[in-house]
Write an enzyme that holds these catalytic residues in place. Structure first.
Site, PDB file in Angstrom:
ATOM      1  N   HIS A  52       0.850  -1.182   0.000  1.00 36.76           N
ATOM      2  CA  HIS A  52       0.000   0.000   0.000  1.00 36.76           C
ATOM      3  C   HIS A  52       0.891   1.239   0.000  1.00 36.76           C
ATOM      4  O   HIS A  52       2.044   1.194   0.429  1.00 36.76           O
ATOM      5  CB  HIS A  52      -0.901   0.010   1.228  1.00 36.76           C
ATOM      6  CG  HIS A  52      -1.970  -1.031   1.195  1.00 36.76           C
ATOM      7  ND1 HIS A  52      -3.102  -0.934   1.968  1.00 36.76           N
ATOM      8  CD2 HIS A  52      -2.094  -2.193   0.491  1.00 36.76           C
ATOM      9  CE1 HIS A  52      -3.881  -1.982   1.743  1.00 36.76           C
ATOM     10  NE2 HIS A  52      -3.276  -2.761   0.854  1.00 36.76           N
ATOM     11  N   GLU A  54       1.123   3.902   1.831  1.00 40.42           N
ATOM     12  CA  GLU A  54       1.697   4.312   3.105  1.00 40.42           C
ATOM     13  C   GLU A  54       2.876   3.411   3.491  1.00 40.42           C
ATOM     14  O   GLU A  54       3.906   3.893   3.962  1.00 40.42           O
ATOM     15  CB  GLU A  54       0.637   4.292   4.212  1.00 40.42           C
ATOM     16  CG  GLU A  54      -0.515   5.244   3.966  1.00 40.42           C
ATOM     17  CD  GLU A  54      -1.675   4.649   3.174  1.00 40.42           C
ATOM     18  OE1 GLU A  54      -2.775   5.225   3.243  1.00 40.42           O
ATOM     19  OE2 GLU A  54      -1.487   3.622   2.477  1.00 40.42           O
ATOM     20  N   CYS A  82      -5.886   2.317   5.641  1.00 42.28           N
ATOM     21  CA  CYS A  82      -6.555   1.086   6.050  1.00 42.28           C
ATOM     22  C   CYS A  82      -5.978   0.652   7.401  1.00 42.28           C
ATOM     23  O   CYS A  82      -4.969   1.201   7.859  1.00 42.28           O
ATOM     24  CB  CYS A  82      -6.354   0.003   4.991  1.00 42.28           C
ATOM     25  SG  CYS A  82      -4.685  -0.706   5.000  1.00 42.28           S
ATOM     26  N   CYS A  85      -2.174  -0.178   7.280  1.00 41.70           N
ATOM     27  CA  CYS A  85      -1.323   1.009   7.140  1.00 41.70           C
ATOM     28  C   CYS A  85      -1.338   1.851   8.406  1.00 41.70           C
ATOM     29  O   CYS A  85      -0.300   2.392   8.804  1.00 41.70           O
ATOM     30  CB  CYS A  85      -1.764   1.833   5.931  1.00 41.70           C
ATOM     31  SG  CYS A  85      -1.446   0.986   4.372  1.00 41.70           S
TER      32      CYS A  85
END
Length: 155
Positions: A52, A54, A82, A85
């Site tokens: 992801h 991040e 999310c 993250c």
């Protein structure tokens, strides 16, 4: 200053998504008003469900400064992180999180993290993912060894 860095995260999210790198998410790690690390969603191109934006930005920043702590830094994300993250942001010891779109906005675009948010507070035995705990006594040996290790690096 926040808007400048959020705009960079948003720019990354659009540019890299259009290039086929992954989903429409971008992030930057900032320290002292300078971008230290950048990331975009690379889940599909890297074949990595943890890639992801991040996480990618955190890894980039940590590699650049050769440290696992990002204390003194901020993370700017194109969207509310999310659960995975968000946990990484806490583990990285970031001082602050700033995001643009919300998780409801992401859900409207087909990225719904609500199931994971709902699962986390549930006791493991009631989650939708079958979960079994075993060999606790044997696993505790690793924690005893860690506690006894004189040259351990605390984190």
């Amino acid at each position: 200053m926040d808007k400048r860095f959020l705009r960079e995260a948003i720019r990354l999210s659009i540019e890299e998504m259009q290039a086929g790198v992954g989903g429409p998410f971008g992030a930057v790690v900032v320290r002292d008003g300078r971008i230290l690390g950048t990331g975009c969603n690379r889940v599909t191109s890297a074949h990595d469900p943890t890639a992801h934006a991040e996480i990618v930005a955190i890894r980039d920043a940590c590699a650049r400064i050769e440290q696992f702590s990002l204390a003194g830094c901020e993370l700017y994300a194109s969207c509310e992180p999310c659960p995975m993250c968000l946990a990484a942001i806490y583990w990285a010891r970031l001082d602050r999180l700033v995001y643009a779109a919300t998780r409801a906005d992401a859900a409207a675009a087909g990225f719904d993290d609500a199931r994971i948010y709902d699962e986390i507070p549930r006791p493991p035995e009631t989650r939708s993912l079958p979960t079994v705990q075993a060999l606790r006594d044997e696993a505790l040996a690793a924690f005893r060894a860690w506690a006894a290790k004189e040259n351990r690096i605390e984190y």
